[in-house]
Design a protein around this motif. Structure first.
Motif, PDB file in Angstrom:
ATOM      1  N   ASP A 162       0.353   3.735   7.812  1.00  0.00           N
ATOM      2  CA  ASP A 162       0.163   2.683   8.794  1.00  0.00           C
ATOM      3  C   ASP A 162       1.504   1.980   8.936  1.00  0.00           C
ATOM      4  OD1 ASP A 162      -2.571   3.200   9.120  1.00  0.00           O
ATOM      5  OD2 ASP A 162      -3.096   1.904   7.439  1.00  0.00           O
ATOM      6  N   HIS A 171      -0.048   1.929  -2.331  1.00  0.00           N
ATOM      7  CA  HIS A 171      -1.264   1.361  -2.927  1.00  0.00           C
ATOM      8  C   HIS A 171      -1.386   1.741  -4.401  1.00  0.00           C
ATOM      9  CE1 HIS A 171      -3.687   5.096  -3.056  1.00  0.00           C
ATOM     10  NE2 HIS A 171      -3.051   5.408  -1.933  1.00  0.00           N
ATOM     11  N   GLN A 194      -8.424   5.095  -3.589  1.00  0.00           N
ATOM     12  CA  GLN A 194      -7.954   4.375  -2.409  1.00  0.00           C
ATOM     13  C   GLN A 194      -7.110   5.226  -1.462  1.00  0.00           C
ATOM     14  OE1 GLN A 194      -6.076   0.982  -4.254  1.00  0.00           O
ATOM     15  NE2 GLN A 194      -8.016  -0.064  -4.515  1.00  0.00           N
ATOM     16  N   ASP A 195      -6.580   4.565  -0.444  1.00  0.00           N
ATOM     17  CA  ASP A 195      -5.703   5.200   0.535  1.00  0.00           C
ATOM     18  C   ASP A 195      -4.778   4.147   1.123  1.00  0.00           C
ATOM     19  OD1 ASP A 195      -7.177   3.774   2.429  1.00  0.00           O
ATOM     20  OD2 ASP A 195      -8.330   5.509   3.072  1.00  0.00           O
ATOM     21  N   GLN A 196      -4.058   4.482   2.191  1.00  0.00           N
ATOM     22  CA  GLN A 196      -3.053   3.573   2.741  1.00  0.00           C
ATOM     23  C   GLN A 196      -3.652   2.284   3.277  1.00  0.00           C
ATOM     24  OE1 GLN A 196      -4.093   6.219   4.523  1.00  0.00           O
ATOM     25  NE2 GLN A 196      -4.293   5.543   6.627  1.00  0.00           N
ATOM     26  N   THR A 197      -4.963   2.229   3.479  1.00  0.00           N
ATOM     27  CA  THR A 197      -5.587   1.008   3.986  1.00  0.00           C
ATOM     28  C   THR A 197      -5.795  -0.044   2.894  1.00  0.00           C
ATOM     29  OG1 THR A 197      -7.833   1.859   3.711  1.00  0.00           O
ATOM     30  CG2 THR A 197      -6.747   2.279   5.832  1.00  0.00           C
ATOM     31  N   CYS A 233      -4.273  -2.451   1.285  1.00  0.00           N
ATOM     32  CA  CYS A 233      -3.040  -3.234   1.335  1.00  0.00           C
ATOM     33  C   CYS A 233      -3.364  -4.644   1.818  1.00  0.00           C
ATOM     34  CB  CYS A 233      -2.027  -2.562   2.244  1.00  0.00           C
ATOM     35  SG  CYS A 233      -2.587  -2.379   3.936  1.00  0.00           S
ATOM     36  N   ASP A 261      -2.893  -8.003   4.339  1.00  0.00           N
ATOM     37  CA  ASP A 261      -2.805  -8.132   5.795  1.00  0.00           C
ATOM     38  C   ASP A 261      -1.339  -7.966   6.195  1.00  0.00           C
ATOM     39  OD1 ASP A 261      -2.489  -9.068   8.418  1.00  0.00           O
ATOM     40  OD2 ASP A 261      -4.135 -10.484   8.212  1.00  0.00           O
ATOM     41  N   SER A 287       2.663   1.286   5.153  1.00  0.00           N
ATOM     42  CA  SER A 287       1.730   1.522   4.056  1.00  0.00           C
ATOM     43  C   SER A 287       1.425   3.014   4.035  1.00  0.00           C
ATOM     44  CB  SER A 287       0.448   0.710   4.260  1.00  0.00           C
ATOM     45  OG  SER A 287      -0.444   0.920   3.192  1.00  0.00           O
ATOM     46  N   ASP A 316       0.093   6.842   2.373  1.00  0.00           N
ATOM     47  CA  ASP A 316      -0.981   7.514   1.650  1.00  0.00           C
ATOM     48  C   ASP A 316      -0.359   8.563   0.739  1.00  0.00           C
ATOM     49  OD1 ASP A 316      -3.586   8.009   0.966  1.00  0.00           O
ATOM     50  OD2 ASP A 316      -4.119   9.028   2.828  1.00  0.00           O
TER      51      ASP A 316
END
Length: 67
Positions: free
Chosen positions: A4, A22, A29-32, A34, A36, A50, A52
């Motif tokens: 991202d 991450h 988890q994954d790149q999400t 993180c 805001d 961010s 993965d």
């Protein structure tokens, strides 16, 4: 692999970048996973990436897939 990318909307000059990796310990988890990215980074003039990465046990740790 996925990433991202968030950047300030109207930046005209090169900007410093932060790469967020991450903390899933190669297992979760994954790149999400993180903070805001807009509130904490882009609003303050940073490009934020961010990333993965492949997880175990589907991918062997330190094997060819991790390189």
């Amino acid at each position: 692999m996925l990433l991202d990318l968030v950047r300030p909307a109207e930046a005209e000059q090169p900007l410093p970048a932060v790469v967020w990796i991450h903390g899933g310990g190669w297992r979760l988890q994954d790149q999400t996973a993180c903070p805001d990215l807009v509130q904490h980074f882009a609003e303050h003039g940073y490009v934020m990436v961010s990333i993965d990465y492949r997880l175990v046990p589907e991918t062997r740790h330190l094997g060819p897939a991790q390189r």
